[in-house]
Motif scaffolding. Sequence first.
Motif, PDB file in Angstrom:
ATOM      1  N   ARG A 163       0.829  -1.216   0.000  1.00 58.68           N
ATOM      2  CA  ARG A 163       0.000   0.000   0.000  1.00 58.68           C
ATOM      3  C   ARG A 163       0.858   1.258   0.000  1.00 58.68           C
ATOM      4  O   ARG A 163       0.622   2.193  -0.777  1.00 58.68           O
ATOM      5  CB  ARG A 163      -0.915  -0.005   1.224  1.00 58.68           C
ATOM      6  CG  ARG A 163      -1.876   1.196   1.280  1.00 58.68           C
ATOM      7  CD  ARG A 163      -2.640   1.225   2.596  1.00 58.68           C
ATOM      8  NE  ARG A 163      -1.817   1.726   3.691  1.00 58.68           N
ATOM      9  CZ  ARG A 163      -1.716   3.016   4.015  1.00 58.68           C
ATOM     10  NH1 ARG A 163      -2.377   3.927   3.326  1.00 58.68           N
ATOM     11  NH2 ARG A 163      -0.955   3.395   5.037  1.00 58.68           N
ATOM     12  N   LEU A 164       1.875   1.267   0.858  1.00 60.88           N
ATOM     13  CA  LEU A 164       2.747   2.443   0.957  1.00 60.88           C
ATOM     14  C   LEU A 164       3.547   2.650  -0.319  1.00 60.88           C
ATOM     15  O   LEU A 164       3.750   3.784  -0.764  1.00 60.88           O
ATOM     16  CB  LEU A 164       3.675   2.295   2.170  1.00 60.88           C
ATOM     17  CG  LEU A 164       2.989   2.369   3.541  1.00 60.88           C
ATOM     18  CD1 LEU A 164       3.957   1.984   4.651  1.00 60.88           C
ATOM     19  CD2 LEU A 164       2.426   3.763   3.794  1.00 60.88           C
ATOM     20  N   ILE A 167       1.273   4.222  -2.907  1.00 55.24           N
ATOM     21  CA  ILE A 167       1.099   5.656  -2.637  1.00 55.24           C
ATOM     22  C   ILE A 167       2.323   6.430  -3.109  1.00 55.24           C
ATOM     23  O   ILE A 167       2.201   7.481  -3.750  1.00 55.24           O
ATOM     24  CB  ILE A 167       0.857   5.901  -1.131  1.00 55.24           C
ATOM     25  CG1 ILE A 167      -0.483   5.321  -0.695  1.00 55.24           C
ATOM     26  CG2 ILE A 167       0.923   7.393  -0.803  1.00 55.24           C
ATOM     27  CD1 ILE A 167      -0.722   5.381   0.814  1.00 55.24           C
ATOM     28  N   GLN A 170       2.510   6.965  -6.836  1.00 53.88           N
ATOM     29  CA  GLN A 170       1.542   7.942  -7.332  1.00 53.88           C
ATOM     30  C   GLN A 170       1.984   9.382  -7.078  1.00 53.88           C
ATOM     31  O   GLN A 170       1.661  10.284  -7.865  1.00 53.88           O
ATOM     32  CB  GLN A 170       0.181   7.703  -6.670  1.00 53.88           C
ATOM     33  CG  GLN A 170      -0.482   6.402  -7.068  1.00 53.88           C
ATOM     34  CD  GLN A 170      -1.753   6.140  -6.275  1.00 53.88           C
ATOM     35  OE1 GLN A 170      -2.217   7.003  -5.524  1.00 53.88           O
ATOM     36  NE2 GLN A 170      -2.327   4.940  -6.436  1.00 53.88           N
ATOM     37  N   ASP A 189      -2.968   8.426   2.865  1.00 52.64           N
ATOM     38  CA  ASP A 189      -2.160   9.017   1.800  1.00 52.64           C
ATOM     39  C   ASP A 189      -2.149  10.538   1.861  1.00 52.64           C
ATOM     40  O   ASP A 189      -1.187  11.186   1.443  1.00 52.64           O
ATOM     41  CB  ASP A 189      -2.628   8.547   0.431  1.00 52.64           C
ATOM     42  CG  ASP A 189      -4.102   8.872   0.191  1.00 52.64           C
ATOM     43  OD1 ASP A 189      -4.780   9.292   1.146  1.00 52.64           O
ATOM     44  OD2 ASP A 189      -4.553   8.711  -0.955  1.00 52.64           O
ATOM     45  N   LYS A 190      -3.210  11.142   2.449  1.00 58.09           N
ATOM     46  CA  LYS A 190      -3.254  12.606   2.568  1.00 58.09           C
ATOM     47  C   LYS A 190      -2.108  13.118   3.444  1.00 58.09           C
ATOM     48  O   LYS A 190      -1.443  14.105   3.106  1.00 58.09           O
ATOM     49  CB  LYS A 190      -4.604  13.020   3.156  1.00 58.09           C
ATOM     50  CG  LYS A 190      -4.793  14.522   3.260  1.00 58.09           C
ATOM     51  CD  LYS A 190      -6.164  14.865   3.851  1.00 58.09           C
ATOM     52  CE  LYS A 190      -6.322  16.373   3.999  1.00 58.09           C
ATOM     53  NZ  LYS A 190      -7.648  16.738   4.595  1.00 58.09           N
ATOM     54  N   ILE A 192       0.712  11.564   4.115  1.00 52.98           N
ATOM     55  CA  ILE A 192       1.996  11.274   3.447  1.00 52.98           C
ATOM     56  C   ILE A 192       2.251  12.281   2.332  1.00 52.98           C
ATOM     57  O   ILE A 192       3.368  12.776   2.159  1.00 52.98           O
ATOM     58  CB  ILE A 192       1.996   9.829   2.909  1.00 52.98           C
ATOM     59  CG1 ILE A 192       1.909   8.843   4.089  1.00 52.98           C
ATOM     60  CG2 ILE A 192       3.244   9.559   2.075  1.00 52.98           C
ATOM     61  CD1 ILE A 192       1.746   7.393   3.679  1.00 52.98           C
ATOM     62  N   ARG A 193       1.211  12.608   1.587  1.00 49.09           N
ATOM     63  CA  ARG A 193       1.348  13.582   0.503  1.00 49.09           C
ATOM     64  C   ARG A 193       1.721  14.969   1.046  1.00 49.09           C
ATOM     65  O   ARG A 193       2.552  15.675   0.469  1.00 49.09           O
ATOM     66  CB  ARG A 193       0.043  13.660  -0.291  1.00 49.09           C
ATOM     67  CG  ARG A 193       0.138  14.477  -1.582  1.00 49.09           C
ATOM     68  CD  ARG A 193      -1.235  14.580  -2.234  1.00 49.09           C
ATOM     69  NE  ARG A 193      -1.721  13.271  -2.657  1.00 49.09           N
ATOM     70  CZ  ARG A 193      -1.445  12.741  -3.850  1.00 49.09           C
ATOM     71  NH1 ARG A 193      -0.709  13.403  -4.719  1.00 49.09           N
ATOM     72  NH2 ARG A 193      -1.933  11.566  -4.172  1.00 49.09           N
TER      73      ARG A 193
END
Length: 510
Positions: A163-164, A167, A170, A189-190, A192-193
């Motif tokens: 999963r990581l 992310i 992307q 993901d928010k 992390i982004r």
Amino acid sequence: MTKEIIINATNEETRIAILEDSKLVELFVERPEYERMVGDIYKGKVSRVLPGMQAAFINIGHEQNAFLHFADFDTSYLDYFVDYEDEDHADKDHHASERRFNVNRDLKKDQDILVQIIKEPIGTKGCRVTTNIALPGRFLVLIPGKKHIGVSKKIQDRKERRRLKEIARQIIPPNFGLIIRTVAEGKPDKAIRKDLNNLIATWRKIEKKIKKQEAPVLLYKDMSMASSIIRDLFTSDVNRVVVDSRKLMRELSSYIKDVAPHLKDKISYYKGMVPIFDYFNIEREIEKMGNSKVWLKNGSYIVIEPTEALVSIDVNSGKYIGRKDHETNSFKINMEAAREIARQARLRDLGGIIVIDFIDMMEEENRRKVYQELKKEFAKDRSITKIQEMSRFGLMEMTRQRVRPPVLLSLKETCPTCHGSGLVPTVHAVVGDIERWIQRYRSTNGDRRITIHVRPDVYNYLKKGMYSPLLKLMWKYWVKIKLVKDESLPYGAFRVYDRKDEKRLDQALK
């Protein structure tokens, strides 16, 4: 296991203690004159290239030049200092990041170079640097000039790792690499982004400085020690963070609110009248750090002796007697010693080669268990360690990565009397020095009347008895000596003056 971070801030220093089960395992000290350097990025100039040493020295504006080993050299940094005419072919053939390193071509004196500190100065050695630049965030590490994605080995769940990585694929920008840190496990993901965007913004500021500012210059300063420890170590397994400074608490709370709001309630302000390190029994442990002998609960002890080449650790039975046979007793002592050695290595930040002399054990199974116990305890250590199995002489060799000077050097300094040896001359040695000085003095036909200032212990020895050592000296060299007791003198020192004009004589005659 309970884990706590205790922070004590004063006008002179900030001290951060890491406790595991109420035991001090790590200590960090930061002062204005001794700031954390690891992670700082510089635009420097190549001072010297030494192919024979496989290294170069880089001027980054410090008193000592930084040390760059060729193993820490990557040509990707050259993209910031080279203009390419043919951009169509540059990406494949000509970009510095795609070329094999050649010292004669890529590294020359007075050339600009982008470096990051990976090891702080220790003793007379300057800091160690690398051209592999990395910007750490809360969840990610951004690596400019690379094109790979890595995930912390401590994240073991395969589904979470996939999963990581997805992310990261992307959100990763072109010509950047990413390492996903342990604390990113389970994060949306928010978050992390957002962390990546902050790192990209920081890097763009650094790029502008690279072009505008002349070397040597500091381009990027990593967080203060307290903030960096909160960033790197304040994870969900930490039970609480206690701070005795309102200002520092506001700074830490503000940072945590942005990157990990669910941890904000774990930060608390200490209101007690007793000093915070006294309250948590940390001060007592710090005082013991200077002792070479460390007692264990069962009455045995270990002796830690750092030397220039390595750190030697000796395990002794001490007061431990035991009720069983020698093999069983030795095994129990060695097992407890292994746990304490790992704690002391982290606490004192012992680095380099470490040799441990365990008590001899005959059974191979017991040796293997001690080895496994030491490995298990060092698994808690963030520094990289490599441990060899016990030899037939009962010795265990290991290496431990060190990125900063031992914490003891920030708390204590070398004794001006013994110069770090822990030994001072005996009374007899001082009297011998005095006699040799008198012998040299009389050979120059100097005046027969002198005054000698000595410490009280030497004074008492020279005056002892009817036929005292002082009287023997005067008869032997036919000189009249007035002895003066002087407590201000360092151990092993004496001063000699002319009785006529009180001119000091021992400085002129050595």
